[in-house]
Write a protein that holds these residues in place. Sequence first.
Motif: not given
Length: 267
Positions: A62-75, A200-210
Amino acid sequence: MADQRNVAAWRPRVPGVVEVFHAHYTEYSYPMHVHDAWTLLIVDDGAVRYDLDRHEHGTPHDTVSLLPPHVPHNGSPATPDGFRKRVLYLDASRLGDELIGRAVDAPDLRDPVLRRRVGQVHAALARPGDELEAESRLTLVGERLHAHLRPRDAARPRRPDPVLARRLRELLDERVVEGVGLEEAGGLVSAHPAHLVRAFSTAYGIAPHQYLMSRRVDLARRLLLAGRTPADVAGATGFYDQAHLTRHFKRLVGVTPGRYRTGARQY
């Protein structure tokens, strides 16, 4: 159960909708990545477990998920039989950057009315000729999302990006296709390459190449939906060749560019 990966994708004639994406995955887990658009997600069967901004979240029925741009996520699947999801990728004309902080704090919205309305948008988008209905229903969805994300006094202010990390991200955004080496990037932002990667990796949780590969795959999706071939798309999006595109595309989308293109609907 054998691993199943079925997808359908298209870009409708509805302002603000970058892509409609329907997928059924049984075992596939996608790694940390980013999108340049807002990800509005509902799950019809099963559930998804994902990390956003270093916090774990989930998507019950019953959930709607809203993931913002430029913020790393997985699944990854949170149930034995995987999950079936429907996604709208929305540009800034529907949701602006000023809402990113609130969406990071609370991406999963338990709102039955919103969940029903998002489903109605998908139903209208699946019917060629009903674009006005889809746009009308999406406008109501946007209104309700804004109500959820409206700043509140108790809301935690969004921490600004560290300057060095932000400068590198802006540089990568400017050079999605041509790319940039770390030595050149370090010269342009006056930082040692190793320090640049750490910042970069500390700020965004993802490496520049990723981050760069995520942006290239997003661009490849748009071009494939426009009818271009994987071989043509590989060269147009900065990949070395079609095999290089296929490797990264399958890793982030779950299927090859060819299967994605085959599942695309033309309206």
